[in-house]
Design an enzyme around this catalytic site. Structure first.
Site, PDB file in Angstrom:
ATOM      1  N   CYS A  30      39.495  31.013  34.737  1.00  0.00           N
ATOM      2  CA  CYS A  30      38.803  32.253  34.408  1.00  0.00           C
ATOM      3  C   CYS A  30      38.449  33.005  35.680  1.00  0.00           C
ATOM      4  O   CYS A  30      38.341  32.409  36.759  1.00  0.00           O
ATOM      5  CB  CYS A  30      37.518  31.954  33.656  1.00  0.00           C
ATOM      6  N   TYR A 169      47.523  25.505  24.424  1.00  0.00           N
ATOM      7  CA  TYR A 169      46.313  25.024  25.100  1.00  0.00           C
ATOM      8  C   TYR A 169      45.481  24.159  24.156  1.00  0.00           C
ATOM      9  O   TYR A 169      45.070  24.618  23.081  1.00  0.00           O
ATOM     10  CB  TYR A 169      45.533  26.265  25.569  1.00  0.00           C
ATOM     11  N   HIS A 172      39.451  21.173  27.105  1.00  0.00           N
ATOM     12  CA  HIS A 172      38.077  21.641  27.305  1.00  0.00           C
ATOM     13  C   HIS A 172      37.229  21.709  26.034  1.00  0.00           C
ATOM     14  O   HIS A 172      36.155  22.315  26.056  1.00  0.00           O
ATOM     15  CB  HIS A 172      38.080  23.042  27.968  1.00  0.00           C
ATOM     16  N   ASP A 265      35.814  18.801  33.938  1.00  0.00           N
ATOM     17  CA  ASP A 265      37.058  19.222  34.589  1.00  0.00           C
ATOM     18  C   ASP A 265      36.736  19.910  35.923  1.00  0.00           C
ATOM     19  O   ASP A 265      37.259  19.523  36.972  1.00  0.00           O
ATOM     20  CB  ASP A 265      37.812  20.164  33.641  1.00  0.00           C
TER      21      ASP A 265
END
Ligand code: ADP
Ligand code: SF4
Length: 691
Positions: A30, A169, A172, A265
């Protein structure tokens, strides 16, 4: 290519139908820019490619309005209208021969759809992941079919935008595909729930759909969190994580593997100090697939990278934060310029940009997020138009960065520091528990400054106003820092408290840095809310004190929610038996009794207190500036330009001080109106959300 131990990092690697020019892989991350600032983003990503990253990816990109992450600025590919803004990025990346990757995401109950106001989707009916008063509904078979179709549509649009690698994806704990795989979220009784095979079914179908749609032209990558660090309650690398990789092993063209949640992460150096901290979880993946594998672990040293490749653990060195701190990391390794690498310090200030919905910032790299709107490049800076001598007073982060960039511009620079070493606040703070990586901010800058012939550096040089004027510089920058207050004034209390007591020592962090002896029961009053309160608590527990932390905030170190650390800090302190008194403030001390007050009810309580450590606010150290203003008049030196930068201008984070030093160096020869304005992106026209 020269014969270098790092040559292996520069080998091309094939990913399905495309080939990456080397093994440096900027994994999706991000930026706080996303679909709101496409030109800024394109420039940001293009510079990564210029710096040698063989693959450069987007952040997560919403594929449909049911996956609307507003108010966060993520990527968006809801309709054909979103293709052109994303194509800006692929062109910028292709210009340097790198591959562009896009992380297609459907965020399920992780998105509240605050902008689209559509009902979020999940494997079953449940509240959304945030505290928003919104529920997701259980996905029907039609929803599942729609989701598969949206993925295919987005993949086709991604190809049209010029992407070479298209992600599916499932990481997370943020996306629908992962939610379907997770036992705790998927209680379905149809063929998409129950057994692991059923829970993985949707992911497998989406991977196959996307491959069928674009797989002969684009590589299809799969980003998967192999472990959630929840033991058997979550996906674990020695259990379902392993089984999922086995089931899907040969379907994607590339495996991008990591940990969940995001705080694991992108763990900060405070909690994961070691480079390659994900190895123990991700190393198994390559044994199960013939496809290339990329993994992360805050890699900044080429030896550590080479080891991962030679050990057969990874094919690509994945990086988000190291590529932010130094977009030119690959080129510097290739050219043997290792001392020029700006190593990430693992502070997650970059993450705060995303959490706050603004273009990201970085402690080590002040140019990040400023590439387009200010035209800053991490490796180049304009030469000075005229030769001038600049005196920089103070060698903390602001002074060091200013001196370095001014010297790179060709100015003659004198740097004077009153202390016995360079670094300012970094010297003290990097000695606190978990904070050692902060010294990299100093080391990078001092290392380069010491090699420059146009820089004179002086330690043990506490300059007075008269001495500053005697130096005879053309311009003076004061980077003299700030001191912690010791009177209770801060955000909550607007005036000093009555803290006079013969029995209770009242200290500030500066006293601790100066070696104050502390024992017995210490009460920390934290009205600062970033890391200092929590770190001091940890330090004093290590020194054998009994610690109580009082804060007007509902949480300890509340601002560290923006850096993904808050939960870890609070559990760590509780595990160390620190007593936490939230929503309370200190009001007075008498003898060895401290009185605190509930912020809501004003009810008072007393606590035994041998030492009160106040972490409330900092005051600019501007005495020298004030003296200079007085002496300038007396000595007729009115023309001399004197500027305050960093904490002595306005106390802030280390990142703000570095930024201030950088900005002044870029703009020392421009007028203030120009330097304070940025180019803004301006929306044009109108577009329907889904087409
Ligand atoms: P910043 O974060 O703004 O860089 P720091 O507090 O980290 O601020 O660093 C300020 C530095 O300035 C400290 O190392 C301090 O010793 C030094 N300093 C303060 N006053 C003087 C002075 N009069 N002469 C030289 N150095 C000074
Ligand atoms: Fe690394 Fe901190 Fe920069 Fe993020 S902000 S890239 S963690 S140095």
């Amino acid at each position: 290519m020269t014969d270098s131990p790092y040559d292996i990092l520069f080998e091309p690697v094939t990913i399905g139908p495309v080939t990456a020019p080397n093994r440096f892989y900027q994994v999706p991350h991000c930026t706080g820019m996303g679909h709101i600032h496409p030109q800024s983003l394109a420039r940001h990503r293009g510079i990564k490619a210029e710096g040698g990253w063989g693959v450069v990816c987007t952040e997560e990109v919403e594929i449909h309005p049911t996956s609307d992450l507003a108010p966060y600025a993520e990527g968006r590919l809801w309709s054909d209208a979103d293709i052109a803004p994303l194509a800006l990025m692929t062109s910028a990346v292709h210009e340097y021969g790198s591959l562009a990757g896009i992380e297609l995401a459907h965020n399920g109950f992780h998105s509240s759809n605050l902008f689209s106001r559509l009902t979020p989707l999940a494997p079953g009916a449940m509240p959304v992941a945030s505290f928003n008063p919104i529920y997701a509904r259980a996905m029907t078979r039609k929803d599942i079919a729609d989701l598969r179709r949206w993925y295919v549509q987005a993949a086709i649009r991604a190809e049209q935008a010029g992407f070479d690698i298209v992600y599916v994806y499932a990481g997370h704990c943020m996306v629908t595909l992962m939610h379907f795989m997770q036992r705790r979220y998927n209680h379905r009784t149809d063929e998409y729930g129950g057994s692991l095979e059923n829970r993985v079914r949707l992911t497998k179908e989406v991977l196959e759909d996307v491959k069928d749609a674009i797989g002969d032209r684009c590589a299809v990558a799969f980003r998967f969190a192999v472990d959630e660090l929840l033991g058997k309650d979550g996906i674990a690398a020695d259990d379902e994580g392993f089984e999922i990789v086995s089931m899907l092993a040969e379907i994607p063209d590339l495996w991008d593997v990591n940990l969940s949640d995001w705080s694991h992460d992108s763990a900060t150096a405070r909690f994961q100090p070691i480079e390659g901290y994900q190895d123990n979880y991700t190393a198994f993946v390559k044994n199960l697939t013939s496809k290339p594998v990329v993994g992360v672990g805050r890699f900044t040293s080429p030896d550590a990278m080479v080891k991962r490749i030679r050990d057969g653990h990874l094919d690509f060195i994945g990086a988000a934060r190291p590529s932010i701190a130094d977009p030119f990391l690959p080129n510097k390794i290739r050219e043997g310029r290792l001392d020029e690498i700006r190593e990430c310090i693992g502070c997650n200030i970059c993450v705060s940009g995303d959490s706050l919905g603004v273009p990201m910032r970085c402690t080590q790299n002040p140019t990040i997020g400023e590439e387009w709107r200010r035209g800053w490049h991490p490796e180049s800076i304009a030469k000075a138009a005229i030769s001038e001598h600049i005196l920089v007073v103070g060698a903390g982060p602001a002074g060091l960065e200013a001196a370095l960039q001014l010297a790179r511009r060709g100015y003659e620079v004198t740097l004077a520091e009153s202390g016995t070493d360079y670094g300012g606040r970094l010297l003290h703070e990097s000695r606190l528990p978990g904070m050692s990586s902060y010294i990299r901010v100093r080391d990078y800058r001092v290392g380069l400054l010491q090699q420059m012939s146009n820089v004179q550096m002086y330690l043990n040089s506490e300059l007075t106003a008269e001495q500053v004027l005697q130096v005879g510089a053309d311009k003076v920058l004061l980077a003299t820092g700030a001191t912690w207050r010791r009177d209770g004034t801060g955000r909550y209390h607007q005036w000093p408290l009555d803290l006079s007591s013969d029995h209770c020592k009242v200290l500030s962090p500066d006293d601790i840095f100066a070696g104050a002896q502390v024992s017995g029961h210490v009460v920390i009053f934290d009205d600062d809310h970033y890391y200092m309160g929590g770190v001091m608590a940890e330090l004093l527990v290590e020194r054998g004190c009994q610690v109580t932390l009082v804060t007007p905030a509902p949480l300890v170190s509340a601002w560290t929610e923006q850096t993904l650390e808050q939960r870890h800090i609070q559990s760590h302190l509780l595990n160390q038996n620190v007593e936490i008194q939230a929503n309370r403030v200190v009001v007075s001390v008498q003898d060895e009794m401290l009185t605190t007050q509930c912020k809501f009810t004003s009810r008072l309580e007393q606590t035994q207190c041998d030492v009160l450590l106040l972490i409330t606010a900092r005051t600019p150290r501007d005495t020298l500036y004030n003296e200079l203003m007085m002496s300038q008049k007396d000595l007729n030196a009115d023309n001399l330009s004197i500027e305050l930068i960093g904490d002595c201008h306005a106390p802030g984070t280390v990142a703000s001080a570095v930024y201030a030093g950088h900005k002044v160096a870029r703009n020392i020869d421009s007028d203030n109106e120009i330097t304070d304005s940025v180019i803004r992106e301006w929306p044009r026209g109108a577009v329907r959300g889904v087409q």
